[in-house]
Design a protein around this motif. Structure first.
Motif, PDB file in Angstrom:
ATOM      1  N   SER A  57       0.778  -1.161   0.146  1.00 31.86           N
ATOM      2  CA  SER A  57       0.014   0.144  -0.134  1.00 31.86           C
ATOM      3  C   SER A  57       0.860   1.172  -0.059  1.00 31.86           C
ATOM      4  O   SER A  57       1.959   1.321   0.424  1.00 31.86           O
ATOM      5  CB  SER A  57      -0.799  -0.020   1.189  1.00 31.86           C
ATOM      6  OG  SER A  57      -0.246   0.236   2.262  1.00 31.86           O
ATOM      7  N   LEU A  58       0.439   2.174  -0.558  1.00 31.46           N
ATOM      8  CA  LEU A  58       1.033   3.510  -0.620  1.00 31.46           C
ATOM      9  C   LEU A  58       1.079   4.146   0.814  1.00 31.46           C
ATOM     10  O   LEU A  58       2.331   4.578   1.115  1.00 31.46           O
ATOM     11  CB  LEU A  58       0.176   4.630  -1.700  1.00 31.46           C
ATOM     12  CG  LEU A  58       0.840   6.120  -1.530  1.00 31.46           C
ATOM     13  CD1 LEU A  58       2.187   6.009  -2.376  1.00 31.46           C
ATOM     14  CD2 LEU A  58      -0.063   6.876  -2.429  1.00 31.46           C
ATOM     15  N   ASP A  59       0.116   4.068   1.471  1.00 28.44           N
ATOM     16  CA  ASP A  59       0.311   4.457   2.855  1.00 28.44           C
ATOM     17  C   ASP A  59       1.382   3.850   3.681  1.00 28.44           C
ATOM     18  O   ASP A  59       2.286   4.418   4.561  1.00 28.44           O
ATOM     19  CB  ASP A  59      -1.126   4.029   3.693  1.00 28.44           C
ATOM     20  CG  ASP A  59      -2.132   5.092   3.410  1.00 28.44           C
ATOM     21  OD1 ASP A  59      -1.736   6.288   2.727  1.00 28.44           O
ATOM     22  OD2 ASP A  59      -3.259   4.900   3.284  1.00 28.44           O
ATOM     23  N   TRP A  60       1.399   2.216   3.778  1.00 30.36           N
ATOM     24  CA  TRP A  60       2.496   1.511   4.322  1.00 30.36           C
ATOM     25  C   TRP A  60       4.055   2.092   3.940  1.00 30.36           C
ATOM     26  O   TRP A  60       4.727   2.295   4.657  1.00 30.36           O
ATOM     27  CB  TRP A  60       2.206  -0.002   4.144  1.00 30.36           C
ATOM     28  CG  TRP A  60       3.299  -0.592   4.759  1.00 30.36           C
ATOM     29  CD1 TRP A  60       3.506  -0.900   6.002  1.00 30.36           C
ATOM     30  CD2 TRP A  60       4.524  -1.103   4.245  1.00 30.36           C
ATOM     31  NE1 TRP A  60       4.696  -1.656   6.354  1.00 30.36           N
ATOM     32  CE2 TRP A  60       5.276  -1.872   5.162  1.00 30.36           C
ATOM     33  CE3 TRP A  60       4.823  -0.998   2.843  1.00 30.36           C
ATOM     34  CZ2 TRP A  60       6.493  -2.311   4.964  1.00 30.36           C
ATOM     35  CZ3 TRP A  60       6.103  -1.492   2.661  1.00 30.36           C
ATOM     36  CH2 TRP A  60       6.994  -2.295   3.831  1.00 30.36           C
ATOM     37  N   ALA A  62       4.976   4.701   2.437  1.00 39.37           N
ATOM     38  CA  ALA A  62       5.190   6.019   2.489  1.00 39.37           C
ATOM     39  C   ALA A  62       5.468   6.474   4.066  1.00 39.37           C
ATOM     40  O   ALA A  62       6.504   6.982   4.771  1.00 39.37           O
ATOM     41  CB  ALA A  62       4.604   7.221   2.042  1.00 39.37           C
ATOM     42  N   TRP A  63       4.475   5.767   5.138  1.00 42.02           N
ATOM     43  CA  TRP A  63       4.357   6.221   6.493  1.00 42.02           C
ATOM     44  C   TRP A  63       4.509   5.281   7.418  1.00 42.02           C
ATOM     45  O   TRP A  63       4.533   5.574   8.865  1.00 42.02           O
ATOM     46  CB  TRP A  63       2.888   7.229   6.652  1.00 42.02           C
ATOM     47  CG  TRP A  63       3.039   8.361   5.902  1.00 42.02           C
ATOM     48  CD1 TRP A  63       3.878   9.390   6.018  1.00 42.02           C
ATOM     49  CD2 TRP A  63       2.092   8.492   4.783  1.00 42.02           C
ATOM     50  NE1 TRP A  63       3.383  10.480   5.029  1.00 42.02           N
ATOM     51  CE2 TRP A  63       2.490   9.830   4.147  1.00 42.02           C
ATOM     52  CE3 TRP A  63       1.391   7.905   4.021  1.00 42.02           C
ATOM     53  CZ2 TRP A  63       1.822  10.458   3.134  1.00 42.02           C
ATOM     54  CZ3 TRP A  63       0.689   8.221   2.842  1.00 42.02           C
ATOM     55  CH2 TRP A  63       1.418   9.467   2.581  1.00 42.02           C
ATOM     56  N   LYS A  66       1.222   1.921  10.938  1.00 43.76           N
ATOM     57  CA  LYS A  66       0.321   2.473  11.485  1.00 43.76           C
ATOM     58  C   LYS A  66      -0.638   2.917  10.716  1.00 43.76           C
ATOM     59  O   LYS A  66      -1.927   3.248  10.786  1.00 43.76           O
ATOM     60  CB  LYS A  66       0.552   3.507  12.718  1.00 43.76           C
ATOM     61  CG  LYS A  66       0.426   4.796  12.396  1.00 43.76           C
ATOM     62  CD  LYS A  66       0.950   5.542  13.933  1.00 43.76           C
ATOM     63  CE  LYS A  66       0.551   6.911  13.770  1.00 43.76           C
ATOM     64  NZ  LYS A  66       1.365   7.707  14.718  1.00 43.76           N
ATOM     65  N   TYR A  67      -0.384   3.186   9.123  1.00 46.05           N
ATOM     66  CA  TYR A  67      -1.099   3.772   8.370  1.00 46.05           C
ATOM     67  C   TYR A  67      -1.472   2.844   7.161  1.00 46.05           C
ATOM     68  O   TYR A  67      -2.532   3.366   6.460  1.00 46.05           O
ATOM     69  CB  TYR A  67      -0.292   5.150   7.618  1.00 46.05           C
ATOM     70  CG  TYR A  67      -0.108   6.205   8.831  1.00 46.05           C
ATOM     71  CD1 TYR A  67      -1.273   7.189   9.026  1.00 46.05           C
ATOM     72  CD2 TYR A  67       0.966   6.303   9.357  1.00 46.05           C
ATOM     73  CE1 TYR A  67      -0.814   8.143   9.953  1.00 46.05           C
ATOM     74  CE2 TYR A  67       1.328   7.381  10.142  1.00 46.05           C
ATOM     75  CZ  TYR A  67       0.374   8.049  10.666  1.00 46.05           C
ATOM     76  OH  TYR A  67       0.667   8.988  11.480  1.00 46.05           O
ATOM     77  N   GLY A  68      -1.014   1.971   7.080  1.00 44.63           N
ATOM     78  CA  GLY A  68      -1.266   0.777   5.909  1.00 44.63           C
ATOM     79  C   GLY A  68      -0.753  -0.435   6.165  1.00 44.63           C
ATOM     80  O   GLY A  68       0.046  -0.765   7.284  1.00 44.63           O
ATOM     81  N   LYS A  69      -1.022  -1.296   5.465  1.00 41.68           N
ATOM     82  CA  LYS A  69      -0.570  -2.593   5.337  1.00 41.68           C
ATOM     83  C   LYS A  69       0.195  -3.156   4.365  1.00 41.68           C
ATOM     84  O   LYS A  69       0.040  -2.710   3.199  1.00 41.68           O
ATOM     85  CB  LYS A  69      -1.752  -3.745   5.953  1.00 41.68           C
ATOM     86  CG  LYS A  69      -2.646  -3.289   7.137  1.00 41.68           C
ATOM     87  CD  LYS A  69      -3.769  -4.454   7.204  1.00 41.68           C
ATOM     88  CE  LYS A  69      -4.502  -4.072   8.614  1.00 41.68           C
ATOM     89  NZ  LYS A  69      -5.489  -5.142   8.836  1.00 41.68           N
TER      90      LYS A  69
END
Length: 72
Positions: A57-60, A62-63, A66-69
């Motif tokens: 995931s883009l969230d995982w 990048a951040w 806690k923001y993605g998997k």
């Protein structure tokens, strides 16, 4: 875990070499190497390309957790 660690982990999980990732994303090997070393950070567009090719995931990417998997 910082971006460099997440990037290294995602690359290793796909068993890619930098050349493989560069070919699949269209991003220069040296640029990806600089990201892995923490010398520079990718643009948002490059993050999107990396996340798609590495199947995370883009969230995982990048951040962090806690923001993605990680998509398995």
């Amino acid at each position: 875990m910082d971006f460099q660690e997440r990037l290294r982990m995602a690359i290793a999980r796909k068993n890619y070499k930098l050349d493989d990732l560069a070919e699949k994303t269209g991003i220069a090997v040296g640029t990806i190497g600089n990201w892995k070393k923490g010398k520079t950070d990718p643009s948002f567009f490059c993050l999107m390309c990396l996340a798609e090719v590495l199947e995370v995931s883009l969230d995982w990417l990048a951040w962090g957790e806690k923001y993605g998997k990680v998509q398995m």
